[in-house]
Design an enzyme around this catalytic site. Structure first.
Site, PDB file in Angstrom:
ATOM      1  N   ALA A   1       2.849  -2.214  -2.577  1.00 28.42           N
ATOM      2  CA  ALA A   1       1.532  -1.940  -1.997  1.00 28.42           C
ATOM      3  C   ALA A   1       0.450  -2.700  -2.755  1.00 28.42           C
ATOM      4  O   ALA A   1      -0.486  -3.229  -2.149  1.00 28.42           O
ATOM      5  CB  ALA A   1       1.255  -0.438  -2.006  1.00 28.42           C
ATOM      6  N   ASP A   2       0.566  -2.753  -4.077  1.00 26.18           N
ATOM      7  CA  ASP A   2      -0.405  -3.502  -4.881  1.00 26.18           C
ATOM      8  C   ASP A   2      -0.409  -4.980  -4.503  1.00 26.18           C
ATOM      9  O   ASP A   2      -1.467  -5.588  -4.299  1.00 26.18           O
ATOM     10  CB  ASP A   2      -0.065  -3.377  -6.366  1.00 26.18           C
ATOM     11  CG  ASP A   2      -0.496  -2.052  -6.964  1.00 26.18           C
ATOM     12  OD1 ASP A   2      -1.439  -1.444  -6.436  1.00 26.18           O
ATOM     13  OD2 ASP A   2       0.116  -1.633  -7.951  1.00 26.18           O
TER      14      ASP A   2
END
Length: 415
Positions: free
Chosen positions: A188-189
């Site tokens: 997600a980062d």
């Protein structure tokens, strides 16, 4: 390499001297107010494209990722080193009026500002979009948060793990009989960071045409959920709830991991032509001639039978044999590499994906941009900076501070 340290995997990487960074974004200045992984990764992408990135950090503390250790290398957290090349570090406490006044000068001289604070914190620190736009009307403001700047969750803290859970990807990762699994990287980062850079580039293109600034909003949950696009659209259009299936895809037959006589491998028979080539390579004339197996739908219906037969044959010889056979037959197949095997992959090394920065005898390991321009892998200009390494230069050049003022601010803890 220092004489007193043990050999490391990075010592086998090609050593690259500074130089060769693309100038595609030359003249664009980015003020990076982010911390951790997502924001710094996004600004590193912009820096790799040639933008000047000024990393603003808290005096004496710096980016959170500087403290994510072990593992460390040469006194620095390796997670920090992984996402901060090609930047200049400036320490500045802008929570107080003096520091905020300096920040405003830097905003005036910048094209882009990137933040990853919660909306409530942005307002408290006076770096929300309306205030920043009042300082420079054509600014490209990139907001990177967990849930966005609106809604009941807007001020909820969020990290990669939380976003993966919200997005649905954890429910689809792992074996069905076991617990949901996190992806083996901060997906997600990295996806949100990529989206932040992508949105920034689009906004800069429009600003070049119209002169207008933009507010670009990215959230970890949005980016991670978009990663599931084929799964989500399939569910919405069919009503069939996808469930985790480990290394076996539920849509394509055959598309999964198989054991061989020694090491596991992947096999992706994703269309009818590949299926025919696979049957020929494996000497399966009955399967090739069976009309009920000519389409993916037919193969899905007989998946269990096919998997059992294929597994029996693959178990008879080692992986190297099968990979050579399938490569010669144009059948998609591959190994399941460990990280130590990935970084030794001769083709990836040849493409410049892994390298060590020459840093005066202490090479710094890096994963490259992964995008080539005109046949060349991009180089770098700056190693990940030490905390505050460029404070004096940046505040003198851009904020117009005199040496005495900088000394005063330093004594007062503003920088």
């Amino acid at each position: 390499m220092s004489a007193d340290r043990q050999p490391l995997p990075l010592d086998k990487l090609p050593l690259r001297a500074p130089g060769g960074r693309p100038g595609l974004l030359r003249g664009i200045r980015v003020l990076d107010l982010t911390t951790s992984i997502a924001g710094p990764y996004g600004t590193m992408l912009l820096a790799d494209f040639g933008a000047e990135v000024i990393k603003i950090e808290r005096p004496g503390v710096g980016d959170d990722s500087r403290h994510w250790q072990p593992p460390t290398y040469s006194g620095h957290a390796l997670w920090y080193l992984s996402v901060n090349r090609n930047k200049r570090s400036t320490t500045l406490d802008f929570s107080e009026d003096d520091g905020y006044a300096v920040l405003c000068r830097l905003i005036e001289q910048s094209d882009v500002i990137v933040t990853n604070q919660l909306p409530s914190v942005l307002e408290k620190l006076r770096i929300d979009y309306p205030r920043v736009k009042a300082i420079r009307s054509d600014i490209v403001y990139v907001s990177l948060t967990g849930f966005g700047i609106e809604g009941v969750r807007k001020n909820d803290p969020c990290y990669d793990l939380i976003a993966e859970g919200y997005s649905g990807v954890m429910d689809l990762t792992g074996e069905f009989a076991n617990d949901p699994q996190k992806i083996g990287a901060p997906a997600a980062d990295l996806l949100a960071g990529t989206d932040a850079a992508l949105g920034c580039l689009a906004a800069l293109m429009d600003r070049a045409r119209t002169g207008n600034g933009h507010f670009v909003e990215v959230s970890l949950v949005d980016s991670m959920a978009r990663f599931l696009t084929p799964r989500i659209v399939s569910y919405l259009g069919s009503g069939e709830l996808p469930r985790r299936s480990g290394a076996k895809d539920s849509v394509i037959a055959i598309y999964q991991v198989f054991a061989t006589a020694d090491e596991p491998m992947t096999l992706a028979l994703s269309n009818d032509a590949i299926w025919k080539r696979f049957c020929s390579a494996m000497e399966l004339p009955d399967f090739a001639a069976d009309a009920s197996l000519a389409s993916n739908a037919g193969r899905v219906a007989r998946r269990t039978e096919l998997v059992q037969k294929i597994q029996q044959q693959l178990a008879g010889k080692g992986r190297a044999h099968w990979l050579e056979l399938f490569r010669n037959s144009k059948v998609p197949a591959g190994p399941i590499n460990r990280v130590d095997e990935v970084v030794c992959d001769h083709e990836l090394l040849k493409r410049g994906l892994f390298y060590a920065m020459d840093n005066g005898g202490e090479p710094i390991p890096q994963v490259g941009l992964g995008i080539r321009f005109n046949g060349e892998a991009p180089g770098f200009d700056f190693v990940p900076p030490a905390l505050g390494a460029n404070t004096r230069a940046v505040l003198s050049e851009l904020a117009g501070l005199q040496p005495q003022e900088i000394d005063t601010y330093k004594k007062r803890g503003v920088i």
